[in-house]
Structure formats: C-alpha cells, structure tokens
Design an enzyme around this catalytic site. Sequence first.
Site, PDB file in Angstrom:
ATOM      1  N   HIS A 228       0.875  -1.193   0.000  1.00  0.00           N
ATOM      2  CA  HIS A 228       0.000   0.000   0.000  1.00  0.00           C
ATOM      3  C   HIS A 228       0.907   1.237   0.000  1.00  0.00           C
ATOM      4  O   HIS A 228       1.634   1.469  -0.965  1.00  0.00           O
ATOM      5  CB  HIS A 228      -0.921  -0.102   1.223  1.00  0.00           C
ATOM      6  CG  HIS A 228      -2.042   0.890   1.283  1.00  0.00           C
ATOM      7  ND1 HIS A 228      -2.434   1.670   0.232  1.00  0.00           N
ATOM      8  CD2 HIS A 228      -2.883   1.222   2.310  1.00  0.00           C
ATOM      9  CE1 HIS A 228      -3.460   2.430   0.593  1.00  0.00           C
ATOM     10  NE2 HIS A 228      -3.752   2.183   1.860  1.00  0.00           N
ATOM     11  N   HIS A 267      -2.528  -2.453  -9.445  1.00  0.00           N
ATOM     12  CA  HIS A 267      -3.511  -1.830  -8.551  1.00  0.00           C
ATOM     13  C   HIS A 267      -4.746  -2.710  -8.504  1.00  0.00           C
ATOM     14  O   HIS A 267      -5.118  -3.296  -9.521  1.00  0.00           O
ATOM     15  CB  HIS A 267      -3.880  -0.430  -9.078  1.00  0.00           C
ATOM     16  CG  HIS A 267      -4.495   0.430  -8.036  1.00  0.00           C
ATOM     17  ND1 HIS A 267      -5.836   0.396  -7.762  1.00  0.00           N
ATOM     18  CD2 HIS A 267      -3.943   1.333  -7.183  1.00  0.00           C
ATOM     19  CE1 HIS A 267      -6.083   1.250  -6.783  1.00  0.00           C
ATOM     20  NE2 HIS A 267      -4.957   1.823  -6.410  1.00  0.00           N
ATOM     21  N   ASP A 324       2.544   5.455  -6.781  1.00  0.00           N
ATOM     22  CA  ASP A 324       3.771   5.350  -5.995  1.00  0.00           C
ATOM     23  C   ASP A 324       5.033   5.239  -6.844  1.00  0.00           C
ATOM     24  O   ASP A 324       6.125   5.415  -6.338  1.00  0.00           O
ATOM     25  CB  ASP A 324       3.702   4.129  -5.064  1.00  0.00           C
ATOM     26  CG  ASP A 324       2.789   4.401  -3.888  1.00  0.00           C
ATOM     27  OD1 ASP A 324       2.709   5.567  -3.482  1.00  0.00           O
ATOM     28  OD2 ASP A 324       2.163   3.457  -3.398  1.00  0.00           O
TER      29      ASP A 324
HETATM   30  N1  ACO Z   1       4.941  -6.497 -10.500  1.00  0.00           N
HETATM   31  C1  ACO Z   1       4.890  -7.670 -11.170  1.00  0.00           C
HETATM   32  N2  ACO Z   1       3.774  -8.440 -11.256  1.00  0.00           N
HETATM   33  C2  ACO Z   1       2.674  -7.981 -10.633  1.00  0.00           C
HETATM   34  C3  ACO Z   1       2.655  -6.757  -9.923  1.00  0.00           C
HETATM   35  C4  ACO Z   1       3.857  -6.009  -9.879  1.00  0.00           C
HETATM   36  N3  ACO Z   1       3.902  -4.853  -9.201  1.00  0.00           N
HETATM   37  N4  ACO Z   1       1.437  -6.569  -9.394  1.00  0.00           N
HETATM   38  C5  ACO Z   1       0.708  -7.628  -9.749  1.00  0.00           C
HETATM   39  N5  ACO Z   1       1.450  -8.492 -10.488  1.00  0.00           N
HETATM   40  C6  ACO Z   1       1.009  -9.767 -11.085  1.00  0.00           C
HETATM   41  C7  ACO Z   1       0.888 -10.834 -10.016  1.00  0.00           C
HETATM   42  O1  ACO Z   1       2.077 -11.543  -9.832  1.00  0.00           O
HETATM   43  C8  ACO Z   1      -0.224 -11.687 -10.570  1.00  0.00           C
HETATM   44  O2  ACO Z   1       0.324 -12.491 -11.609  1.00  0.00           O
HETATM   45  P1  ACO Z   1      -0.226 -13.983 -11.871  1.00  0.00           P
HETATM   46  O3  ACO Z   1      -1.668 -13.803 -12.238  1.00  0.00           O
HETATM   47  O4  ACO Z   1       0.637 -14.494 -12.963  1.00  0.00           O
HETATM   48  O5  ACO Z   1      -0.061 -14.708 -10.580  1.00  0.00           O
HETATM   49  C9  ACO Z   1      -1.156 -10.681 -11.252  1.00  0.00           C
HETATM   50  O6  ACO Z   1      -0.326  -9.558 -11.559  1.00  0.00           O
HETATM   51  C10 ACO Z   1      -2.308 -10.199 -10.371  1.00  0.00           C
HETATM   52  O7  ACO Z   1      -1.755  -9.803  -9.118  1.00  0.00           O
HETATM   53  P2  ACO Z   1      -2.616  -9.712  -7.778  1.00  0.00           P
HETATM   54  O8  ACO Z   1      -1.708  -9.741  -6.599  1.00  0.00           O
HETATM   55  O9  ACO Z   1      -3.708 -10.732  -7.811  1.00  0.00           O
HETATM   56  O10 ACO Z   1      -3.284  -8.310  -7.913  1.00  0.00           O
HETATM   57  P3  ACO Z   1      -3.978  -7.532  -6.727  1.00  0.00           P
HETATM   58  O11 ACO Z   1      -5.077  -6.775  -7.321  1.00  0.00           O
HETATM   59  O12 ACO Z   1      -4.319  -8.411  -5.585  1.00  0.00           O
HETATM   60  O13 ACO Z   1      -2.782  -6.624  -6.203  1.00  0.00           O
HETATM   61  C11 ACO Z   1      -1.344  -4.912  -5.693  1.00  0.00           C
HETATM   62  C12 ACO Z   1      -2.698  -5.266  -6.290  1.00  0.00           C
HETATM   63  C13 ACO Z   1      -1.251  -5.476  -4.266  1.00  0.00           C
HETATM   64  C14 ACO Z   1      -1.234  -3.389  -5.613  1.00  0.00           C
HETATM   65  C15 ACO Z   1      -0.225  -5.505  -6.570  1.00  0.00           C
HETATM   66  O14 ACO Z   1      -0.337  -5.030  -7.887  1.00  0.00           O
HETATM   67  C16 ACO Z   1       1.173  -5.245  -6.029  1.00  0.00           C
HETATM   68  O15 ACO Z   1       1.652  -5.995  -5.181  1.00  0.00           O
HETATM   69  N6  ACO Z   1       1.833  -4.124  -6.497  1.00  0.00           N
HETATM   70  C17 ACO Z   1       3.117  -3.733  -5.964  1.00  0.00           C
HETATM   71  C18 ACO Z   1       2.930  -2.881  -4.710  1.00  0.00           C
HETATM   72  C19 ACO Z   1       2.396  -1.517  -4.994  1.00  0.00           C
HETATM   73  O16 ACO Z   1       2.820  -0.843  -5.919  1.00  0.00           O
HETATM   74  N7  ACO Z   1       1.450  -1.083  -4.162  1.00  0.00           N
HETATM   75  C20 ACO Z   1       0.875   0.253  -4.246  1.00  0.00           C
HETATM   76  C21 ACO Z   1      -0.532   0.202  -4.714  1.00  0.00           C
HETATM   77  S1  ACO Z   1      -1.195   1.832  -4.911  1.00  0.00           S
HETATM   78  C22 ACO Z   1      -1.410   2.367  -3.340  1.00  0.00           C
HETATM   79  O17 ACO Z   1      -1.651   1.602  -2.436  1.00  0.00           O
HETATM   80  C23 ACO Z   1      -1.278   3.781  -3.081  1.00  0.00           C
END
Ligand code: ACO
Length: 388
Positions: A228, A267, A324
């Site tokens: 987050h 996201h 971010d």
């Molecule tokens: N880098 C690489 N791969 C990613 C990323 C990433 N940043 N984010 C998601 N994926 C991939 C996952 O590995 C998954 O792949 P798969 O289907 O092959 O297993 C797919 O995308 C879906 O990912 P989920 O975790 O199911 O997506 P979710 O909606 O639950 O997660 C989240 C959203 C937690 C923000 C995620 O994208 C993440 O971890 N991002 C990195 C952290 C980040 O930037 N957070 C800030 C968010 S904005 C904020 O809070 C202000």
Amino acid sequence: MNDWMGEDESQEIHKGLEGIYFTESKICKVDGQGGRLYYRGYPIEALALKSSFEEVCYLLLYGKLPNKPELNNFISGMKGERSLPKEVINLIKETSGRAHAMDIARTAISILPAYDKNAYDASEEANMGKAVKLISKLASIVAAIGSSSRGRYTAPDNSLSHAENFLYMLTGKKPDKEKARLLDTMLILHAEHSSNASTFSSLVTGSTLADLYASVTAGMATLKGPLHGGADEAALKMMKEIGEPENTERYINEALNGKARIMGFGHRVYKTYDPRAKIIKAELELLQNDASKEVSNLTRIALTAEQLMVEKLGKTKGIWPNIDFFAGPVYTWIGIAPELFTPLFAASRVPGWCAHIIEYWRSNRLLRPLERYTGQVDLEYIEIEDRE
Ligand code: ACO
C-alpha cells in the site's frame, strides 16, 4: 473429533474482499477501467492544476468547493493547529532514528487526544475540528521527524501555505516556490482514494465508535505496508539499486524472470494507467536534465523502467504504474528523504480518512465480516501430563 459442517460451507469466499461493496459514499469515484478519478465529482486533473491542498481538504470534508471567506476561515483554522505539544516534540526527538518514521508518526498521532479537550466529543462539529487538527499536526509531526536528523525542531511559520510550511519546518529554510508547488500537487494527488486498505481499516475502527484519533491511527498502521503506502519508498530503493539508467532493462528483466513484484506497479482497482501517475510522470519528465546527477539518474531510470513495464505487463496483463512509482524521484528533487515518503503519504491522506469516517458515522453500522471455519470441532481436552 469432527470437521465443522455448517451453513457457511455453501457461502462464496471473496478473498481480499475483492468486488465487495460495503457502503455508499459521495466522496470519491475511482473509475478503474477508464482511468479516471474524481474527488466530490471534480476530476483530479483539474484539482491538481488549479486547486490547493487546503482547498481540497475543505472539499473532501464539507462536500463542496469553498468560497473565498470559507477558504480563508478554513486556512486560518489549519494554521492555528500547526504547533505541536512539547511532549510530542520530545517523543520525536527521543525516538528518531530508532524506529521507522512511520511508527513514530503513528505513535505521535495516537497521543494527541491528551491535548484536545474535545477528543471524545462525538458530535460532527467536534469531529470536523479534530480533522483540521489532524491534518495540520500530522504535517508538522512528519516535518519534525525529518528535521530531527538536523537535531533541531523548527516552529511553524503562519505566513506560509501548508506545503510551504512543511518544507520550512523540515529544512529550517524559506522554501523554493517551485518545490512547494510540486509538493502541494503531490499532497492533492494523495489526499483521497475511496475505500483503499487504510481507509477501510480506519472505517473498521470508526465503526466500533472509537474516536477519530483512534480511527486515523488504524489507517496509519495499515498504510505502512509495501503493498500500500510503503510502495513509493520500496520503488525508490529499487531505482537506487539499479544505479545507472543503462542497467534498467537488465534489472527489470531479471526481476520479472524471478517472479518478483515491481513496486509502484499494479492496482486492485485500476486496470489501466493510474491518472495520478500520469500527472506525476509529466512533472518528472521535466526533471530529466536536472543539475543534480542523483535526480536526473533516478528520473531516467524511472522513465525507462516505466516504458519496459508498460510493454511487458501493462499491455498484456493490465499492470500499469500506480501513484507510488514516480513519487520517489519527485520527492528526492523536493529534498524529502525516503523514510519520510510513507508518513508524508499519511499526512496527505488524512483528510480522506477523516471525510470517510465522518460520513460513515452518519449511518454507522459495525463492520464485522465472516470467515469460513475449516478447522475441527468437539476435540477432547487432554491434560498436559498426558500430551505427547
Ligand atoms: N509487478 C509484477 N507483477 C505484478 C505486480 C507487480 N507490481 N502486481 C501484480 N502483479 C502480477 C501478479 O504476480 C499476478 O500475476 P499472476 O496472475 O501471474 O499470478 C497478477 O499480476 C495479479 O496480481 P494480484 O496480486 O492478484 O493483484 P492484486 O489486485 O491483488 O494486487 C497490488 C494489487 C497489491 C497493488 C499488486 O499489484 C502489487 O503488489 N503491487 C506492488 C505494490 C504496490 O505498488 N502497491 C501500491 C498500490 S497503490 C497504493 O496503495 C497507493
């Protein structure tokens, strides 16, 4: 012994509460498919360009843009709340460098009821007053944590705007106008984002009728995580590890091959480009040739990584830059240290948290979801002497 069999067996589980609506709100619309964001109906692009953080705080809390007297009155109220109790300044001095800045800021916020005679007055009027206190004092707390590395607390200057005063308290010097303008834009972009994890967390706490300080403290605790609000600090750490722009492609390829997550991408709601990231990217593009090698390197690395990620994950899997990703190089240019990024995010988001909690209290219902039990029941209790 038996496995539990009951009525919850047939219920669908929504992991991460994904896709669940739990209330109605008039504060913020996040259009995850269209890549649009509105605060109280106003597009984020217009607010970032034309408004100020103070005006956006008023908008979020009161639901309308203020007229001139209303805004002036609100700004005076904010200025009147900038100073910190000496015990809070001492707490910051004593603990700085011994814990993450976010932990210190959260602790400082949670003790503020000791200095507010209306802390437990649950009327909406009192809560609006507490919201103003929280917005002003959290910015001062974050600046004081930052300035403690210089060994000196700088008292607020009420001739300055909220963003200018933050930089003044942080550095002890009159702020550069352009840096204060960009910080103001960053504060606006982070001010609100619907029922994100930290807002939801603050609502869970608020729904028990705990007070506004307790609810905001819960929001701060939740914001800390790298999934987050902690993502901006993590993204900058990655850019520093990359070091030089020409290393970016190799680093990103290796990270993705190793199934690592690139912080600042993806996201839960946006399945397209985060509109806030677009606004910050436009600001960042102007810093590519900055006189500071650190800033120009970080900027080039960020822009190269973004291009690669958009090709590799954006167009194929819908994983785009979020707010971010570009924040780190921008904050570095402004002169804000990485450990302050997340507390500064909290200082930007506090009007959003407060607006949501106050709105929710108008028709409060305790937030209490269910979990499906998959353990056993009716186990026989074995005395400790008889256990293996
Ligand atoms: N880098 C690489 N791969 C990613 C990323 C990433 N940043 N984010 C998601 N994926 C991939 C996952 O590995 C998954 O792949 P798969 O289907 O092959 O297993 C797919 O995308 C879906 O990912 P989920 O975790 O199911 O997506 P979710 O909606 O639950 O997660 C989240 C959203 C937690 C923000 C995620 O994208 C993440 O971890 N991002 C990195 C952290 C980040 O930037 N957070 C800030 C968010 S904005 C904020 O809070 C202000």
